[in-house]
Design a protein around this motif. Structure first.
Motif, PDB file in Angstrom:
ATOM      1  N   SER A 123       0.845  -1.194   0.000  1.00  0.00           N
ATOM      2  CA  SER A 123       0.000   0.000   0.000  1.00  0.00           C
ATOM      3  C   SER A 123       0.874   1.235   0.000  1.00  0.00           C
ATOM      4  O   SER A 123       2.009   1.213   0.481  1.00  0.00           O
ATOM      5  N   THR A 125       0.833   5.631   0.495  1.00  0.00           N
ATOM      6  CA  THR A 125       0.127   6.728   1.142  1.00  0.00           C
ATOM      7  C   THR A 125      -0.443   7.692   0.113  1.00  0.00           C
ATOM      8  O   THR A 125       0.253   8.111  -0.812  1.00  0.00           O
ATOM      9  N   LEU A 126      -1.693   8.049   0.282  1.00  0.00           N
ATOM     10  CA  LEU A 126      -2.281   9.146  -0.492  1.00  0.00           C
ATOM     11  C   LEU A 126      -2.278  10.418   0.356  1.00  0.00           C
ATOM     12  O   LEU A 126      -1.874  11.470  -0.108  1.00  0.00           O
ATOM     13  N   VAL A 144      -5.211   7.973   4.505  1.00  0.00           N
ATOM     14  CA  VAL A 144      -5.871   7.537   3.276  1.00  0.00           C
ATOM     15  C   VAL A 144      -4.797   6.883   2.413  1.00  0.00           C
ATOM     16  O   VAL A 144      -3.711   7.441   2.243  1.00  0.00           O
ATOM     17  N   TYR A 145      -5.105   5.707   1.866  1.00  0.00           N
ATOM     18  CA  TYR A 145      -4.084   4.918   1.180  1.00  0.00           C
ATOM     19  C   TYR A 145      -4.656   4.181  -0.029  1.00  0.00           C
ATOM     20  O   TYR A 145      -5.867   4.072  -0.200  1.00  0.00           O
ATOM     21  N   ARG A 146      -3.750   3.681  -0.886  1.00  0.00           N
ATOM     22  CA  ARG A 146      -4.109   2.839  -2.030  1.00  0.00           C
ATOM     23  C   ARG A 146      -3.405   1.497  -1.853  1.00  0.00           C
ATOM     24  O   ARG A 146      -2.206   1.454  -1.584  1.00  0.00           O
ATOM     25  N   SER A 159      -6.274  -2.392  -7.977  1.00  0.00           N
ATOM     26  CA  SER A 159      -5.995  -1.613  -6.765  1.00  0.00           C
ATOM     27  C   SER A 159      -7.277  -1.003  -6.215  1.00  0.00           C
ATOM     28  O   SER A 159      -8.273  -0.871  -6.921  1.00  0.00           O
ATOM     29  N   TYR A 160      -7.235  -0.652  -4.954  1.00  0.00           N
ATOM     30  CA  TYR A 160      -8.382  -0.032  -4.295  1.00  0.00           C
ATOM     31  C   TYR A 160      -7.900   0.903  -3.212  1.00  0.00           C
ATOM     32  O   TYR A 160      -6.739   0.867  -2.813  1.00  0.00           O
ATOM     33  N   GLU A 161      -8.785   1.780  -2.746  1.00  0.00           N
ATOM     34  CA  GLU A 161      -8.429   2.786  -1.745  1.00  0.00           C
ATOM     35  C   GLU A 161      -9.063   2.448  -0.404  1.00  0.00           C
ATOM     36  O   GLU A 161     -10.066   1.756  -0.328  1.00  0.00           O
ATOM     37  N   ALA A 163      -9.319   4.080   3.972  1.00  0.00           N
ATOM     38  CA  ALA A 163      -9.098   5.173   4.924  1.00  0.00           C
ATOM     39  C   ALA A 163      -9.148   4.608   6.335  1.00  0.00           C
ATOM     40  O   ALA A 163      -9.905   3.676   6.620  1.00  0.00           O
ATOM     41  N   THR A 182     -12.621   0.242   3.224  1.00  0.00           N
ATOM     42  CA  THR A 182     -12.051   0.355   1.883  1.00  0.00           C
ATOM     43  C   THR A 182     -13.145   0.518   0.832  1.00  0.00           C
ATOM     44  O   THR A 182     -14.325   0.299   1.097  1.00  0.00           O
ATOM     45  N   SER A 183     -12.719   0.856  -0.380  1.00  0.00           N
ATOM     46  CA  SER A 183     -13.646   0.997  -1.499  1.00  0.00           C
ATOM     47  C   SER A 183     -14.120  -0.363  -2.007  1.00  0.00           C
ATOM     48  O   SER A 183     -14.985  -0.432  -2.877  1.00  0.00           O
TER      49      SER A 183
END
Length: 195
Positions: A123, A125-126, A144-146, A159-161, A163, A182-183
């Motif tokens: 993962s 970092t966003l 918040v991350y991917r 991939s997904y995001e 928080a 997650t998304s």
């Protein structure tokens, strides 16, 4: 951590310190009887030196300062740099489980990142926003991350995001803990302990 201190207060402190330095430089020049010396040149040299010192403190020197004055860790924000063992408890439509991972936190006075690696994914970092709880004063990270799956591990979904809100705990349970979502419609809990 820069976000923890009001930018106006930070600028005020920097300007006051620079003003004292400039006055000291001009006074020193006059006392040394350099009447022909250009005080503006001295102030510009002082400003350049001061900028280099601030740049060094913002990226590297702040950790030295935190070690010398431990109170800064509780007043501002603790030094979380380093490797962490991470346990990810997850649940979703397909069930749940637990995954062991490792995290690397990189923190300076002006930036923050958390990189997580597990057998199945990495993962990146966003956004990481450090804050202090207004009531308890406990350090909190809004993260918040991917997540990017590794080869052979569920690449069809891509991939997904996600928080998370991570709270810092001291004492016998020293570490970071908090819930995430997650998304991909999964949720769970992160637990981080220093490695």
């Amino acid at each position: 951590m820069f976000n923890l201190i009001s930018p106006l207060k930070m600028m005020s402190v920097v300007l006051v310190l620079f003003g004292f330095g400039a006055i000291a430089a001009i006074y020193t020049l006059e006392k040394a009887q350099f009447s022909d010396a250009n005080p503006y040149r001295a102030v510009m040299i002082l400003a350049s030196i001061y900028d280099l010192i601030l740049l060094g403190l913002a990226h590297v020197g702040w950790r030295w300062l935190w070690r010398k004055i431990p109170l800064l860790g509780s007043v501002l924000f603790p030094d979380l740099n380093g490797r962490w063992r991470m346990t990810i408890h997850w649940s979703g439509v397909d069930g749940g489980g637990e995954v062991e991972a490792s995290a690397v936190i990189k923190q300076s006075f002006v930036s923050f990142s958390i990189e997580v690696q597990s057998d199945g994914s990495d993962s990146e970092t966003l956004v990481v926003q450090p804050k202090k709880d207004p009531e308890s004063g406990r350090p909190i990270l809004y993260y918040v991350y991917r997540v990017v799956p590794k080869g052979g591990h569920d690449l069809s979904a891509g991939s997904y995001e996600g928080a998370a809100i991570l709270k810092f705990f001291e004492g016998h349970s020293h570490g970071l803990r908090g819930n995430y979502f997650t998304s991909r419609n999964t949720q769970g809990r992160f637990e981080l302990q220093r490695a």
